[in-house]
Design a protein around this motif. Structure first.
Motif, mmCIF file in Angstrom:
data_model
loop_
_atom_site.group_PDB
_atom_site.id
_atom_site.type_symbol
_atom_site.label_atom_id
_atom_site.label_comp_id
_atom_site.label_asym_id
_atom_site.label_seq_id
_atom_site.Cartn_x
_atom_site.Cartn_y
_atom_site.Cartn_z
ATOM 1 N N PHE A 27 -1.589 -0.850 -4.522
ATOM 2 C CA PHE A 27 -0.579 -0.873 -5.580
ATOM 3 C C PHE A 27 -0.117 0.548 -5.909
ATOM 4 C CE2 PHE A 27 0.761 -1.095 -10.028
ATOM 5 C CZ PHE A 27 1.607 -2.187 -10.013
ATOM 6 N N ILE A 30 1.868 2.388 -2.808
ATOM 7 C CA ILE A 30 3.232 1.944 -2.475
ATOM 8 C C ILE A 30 4.243 2.278 -3.569
ATOM 9 C CG2 ILE A 30 2.468 0.107 -0.938
ATOM 10 C CD1 ILE A 30 3.125 -1.888 -3.191
ATOM 11 N N ARG A 31 3.789 2.890 -4.652
ATOM 12 C CA ARG A 31 4.695 3.217 -5.755
ATOM 13 C C ARG A 31 5.574 4.412 -5.449
ATOM 14 N NH1 ARG A 31 1.637 3.465 -11.177
ATOM 15 N NH2 ARG A 31 3.736 3.406 -11.989
ATOM 16 N N LYS A 125 6.129 -4.425 -2.407
ATOM 17 C CA LYS A 125 5.725 -4.206 -3.800
ATOM 18 C C LYS A 125 5.606 -5.535 -4.542
ATOM 19 C CE LYS A 125 7.590 0.428 -4.476
ATOM 20 N NZ LYS A 125 8.570 1.262 -5.182
ATOM 21 N N THR A 126 6.545 -6.420 -4.304
ATOM 22 C CA THR A 126 6.513 -7.735 -4.951
ATOM 23 C C THR A 126 5.270 -8.513 -4.530
ATOM 24 O OG1 THR A 126 8.924 -7.803 -5.080
ATOM 25 C CG2 THR A 126 7.770 -9.913 -5.234
ATOM 26 N N ARG A 129 2.094 -6.903 -6.095
ATOM 27 C CA ARG A 129 2.022 -7.250 -7.527
ATOM 28 C C ARG A 129 1.558 -8.693 -7.704
ATOM 29 N NH1 ARG A 129 7.524 -4.647 -8.142
ATOM 30 N NH2 ARG A 129 7.027 -2.512 -8.746
#
Length: 151
Positions: A27, A30-31, A125-126, A129
């Protein structure tokens, strides 16, 4: 006291917490930008994700078979099956990020100017999450099951 049950429970919990840490690491990574070094790190972390998930399944089966509660407790417990469904959904959600991490890493190795496509990064990212959100259900179900709910 059954030492086998204790060892299996400790191992299972440590593995699950490790998996949570890996999801958290993915998480965070990948930000931002994804240079080649980060892509290589993501691919390595994701390999650990798969190995730890497999170990969770193996140790979890051990708990069902050799644990104090016995398989009868688990097979008829809807909370256990909800927990298994959440774990399965997390696993399914992890497929797309895994495939992308491998692909991006290969492309970056072959082409130093490779840049992760924005749409693919947004998609990953989706998924990550969603993995994290569904993963939160696992300890909720585990706590309920440990207190006798669902049986």
């Amino acid at each position: 006291m059954d030492t086998t049950d204790l060892v299996l429970a400790i191992g299972h919990h440590l593995l699950v917490f490790s998996l949570a840490g890996i999801i958290g690491a993915e998480f965070v990574l990948i930000r931002g930008d994804l240079p080649a070094g980060t892509l290589k790190r993501l691919a390595g972390i994701d390999r650990h994700y798969g190995a730890i998930a497999a170990l969770i399944i193996i140790v979890g089966i051990g708990r069902v078979v050799w644990g104090l509660k016995g398989w009868e407790f688990y097979v008829h417990n809807w909370v256990f099956w909800a927990k298994m469904a959440a774990f399965g959904i997390v696993g399914l959600l992890s497929i797309i990020p895994t495939v992308r991490f491998i692909s991006w890493n290969r492309q970056a190795s072959a082409n130093p100017s490779f840049a992760v496509p924005t749409s693919e990064l947004a998609s990953v990212k989706t998924y990550v999450r969603a993995e994290a959100l569904v993963f939160l259900l696992i300890p909720v179900f585990a706590a309920a099951m440990a207190r006798g709910y669902g049986y």
